[in-house]
Write a protein that holds these residues in place. Structure first.
Motif, mmCIF file in Angstrom:
data_model
loop_
_atom_site.group_PDB
_atom_site.id
_atom_site.type_symbol
_atom_site.label_atom_id
_atom_site.label_comp_id
_atom_site.label_asym_id
_atom_site.label_seq_id
_atom_site.Cartn_x
_atom_site.Cartn_y
_atom_site.Cartn_z
ATOM 1 N N THR A 1 0.814 -1.188 -0.108
ATOM 2 C CA THR A 1 -0.062 -0.134 0.091
ATOM 3 C C THR A 1 0.800 1.410 0.002
ATOM 4 O O THR A 1 1.895 1.342 0.866
ATOM 5 C CB THR A 1 -0.914 0.136 1.279
ATOM 6 O OG1 THR A 1 -1.595 -1.194 1.260
ATOM 7 C CG2 THR A 1 -1.657 1.351 1.205
ATOM 8 N N LEU B 1 0.808 5.373 0.586
ATOM 9 C CA LEU B 1 0.113 6.462 1.409
ATOM 10 C C LEU B 1 0.664 7.772 0.551
ATOM 11 O O LEU B 1 1.812 7.828 0.436
ATOM 12 C CB LEU B 1 0.478 6.740 2.738
ATOM 13 C CG LEU B 1 -0.238 7.907 3.485
ATOM 14 C CD1 LEU B 1 -1.478 8.422 3.363
ATOM 15 C CD2 LEU B 1 0.476 7.916 5.108
ATOM 16 N N LEU C 1 -2.718 -2.089 4.355
ATOM 17 C CA LEU C 1 -3.463 -0.687 4.115
ATOM 18 C C LEU C 1 -3.983 -0.516 5.566
ATOM 19 O O LEU C 1 -3.629 0.724 6.124
ATOM 20 C CB LEU C 1 -4.901 -0.952 3.389
ATOM 21 C CG LEU C 1 -5.944 0.070 3.579
ATOM 22 C CD1 LEU C 1 -5.302 1.323 2.711
ATOM 23 C CD2 LEU C 1 -7.077 -0.205 2.914
ATOM 24 N N GLU C 2 -3.827 -1.385 6.584
ATOM 25 C CA GLU C 2 -4.255 -1.233 8.026
ATOM 26 C C GLU C 2 -2.856 -0.397 8.452
ATOM 27 O O GLU C 2 -3.142 0.673 9.241
ATOM 28 C CB GLU C 2 -4.170 -2.495 8.631
ATOM 29 C CG GLU C 2 -5.557 -3.007 8.396
ATOM 30 C CD GLU C 2 -5.611 -3.779 6.946
ATOM 31 O OE1 GLU C 2 -6.629 -4.161 6.554
ATOM 32 O OE2 GLU C 2 -4.356 -4.257 6.520
ATOM 33 N N LYS D 1 -3.020 3.262 7.278
ATOM 34 C CA LYS D 1 -4.008 4.056 7.813
ATOM 35 C C LYS D 1 -3.910 4.301 9.464
ATOM 36 O O LYS D 1 -3.969 5.422 9.873
ATOM 37 C CB LYS D 1 -5.461 3.179 7.891
ATOM 38 C CG LYS D 1 -6.116 3.322 6.383
ATOM 39 C CD LYS D 1 -7.545 2.625 6.342
ATOM 40 C CE LYS D 1 -7.844 2.879 5.261
ATOM 41 N NZ LYS D 1 -9.239 2.208 4.993
ATOM 42 N N ALA E 1 -1.191 7.141 9.280
ATOM 43 C CA ALA E 1 -1.787 8.459 9.131
ATOM 44 C C ALA E 1 -2.464 9.011 10.270
ATOM 45 O O ALA E 1 -2.642 10.343 10.339
ATOM 46 C CB ALA E 1 -2.717 8.270 7.867
ATOM 47 N N LYS E 2 -2.651 8.151 11.006
ATOM 48 C CA LYS E 2 -3.428 8.689 12.221
ATOM 49 C C LYS E 2 -2.537 9.083 13.495
ATOM 50 O O LYS E 2 -3.210 9.534 14.476
ATOM 51 C CB LYS E 2 -4.676 7.719 12.697
ATOM 52 C CG LYS E 2 -5.810 7.545 11.752
ATOM 53 C CD LYS E 2 -6.753 6.619 12.289
ATOM 54 C CE LYS E 2 -7.938 6.357 11.269
ATOM 55 N NZ LYS E 2 -8.821 5.174 11.565
ATOM 56 N N PHE F 1 -4.891 6.540 -0.461
ATOM 57 C CA PHE F 1 -4.250 5.186 -0.267
ATOM 58 C C PHE F 1 -4.268 4.506 -1.497
ATOM 59 O O PHE F 1 -5.546 4.369 -2.238
ATOM 60 C CB PHE F 1 -4.776 4.544 0.847
ATOM 61 C CG PHE F 1 -4.786 5.136 1.899
ATOM 62 C CD1 PHE F 1 -3.689 4.913 2.911
ATOM 63 C CD2 PHE F 1 -5.758 5.875 2.429
ATOM 64 C CE1 PHE F 1 -3.475 5.654 4.090
ATOM 65 C CE2 PHE F 1 -5.734 6.477 3.773
ATOM 66 C CZ PHE F 1 -4.603 6.241 4.659
#
Length: 89
Positions: free
Chosen positions: A2, A4, A56-57, A60, A63-64, A85
């Motif tokens: 993935t 970002l 992907l997890e 994410k 990103a947080k 993404f």
């Protein structure tokens, strides 16, 4: 894999870059396997960065991160970044 993508404006590229480079250990500790920085040819303060992750997890979650938000603020990011993404096809 993935990727970002984050596009944002910064007040001063050199100041932002110092903050970005200082964040590299945090990137590695949070699953970033590769990264790249791009500047617009029309505006050096228009920056796009890419970060690659195994999942992907993981992307994410990165990103947080509160630490990421703080680094972006310290680096002079202006406004709300555009974030997306992608999966390698």
């Amino acid at each position: 894999m993935t990727t970002l993508f984050v596009r944002h404006s910064v007040t001063d590229y050199r100041t932002w870059r110092k903050t970005y480079d200082a964040f590299s250990e945090m990137q590695k500790a949070n699953g970033v396997t590769a990264e790249a920085v791009y500047q617009s040819t029309d505006d050096p303060n228009d920056v796009t960065v890419t970060h690659e992750f195994a999942t992907l997890e993981a992307a994410k979650a990165f990103a947080k991160l509160d630490a990421l938000a703080k680094a972006m603020q310290t680096g002079g990011v202006v406004g709300t970044p555009t974030v997306w993404f992608t999966q390698k096809a």
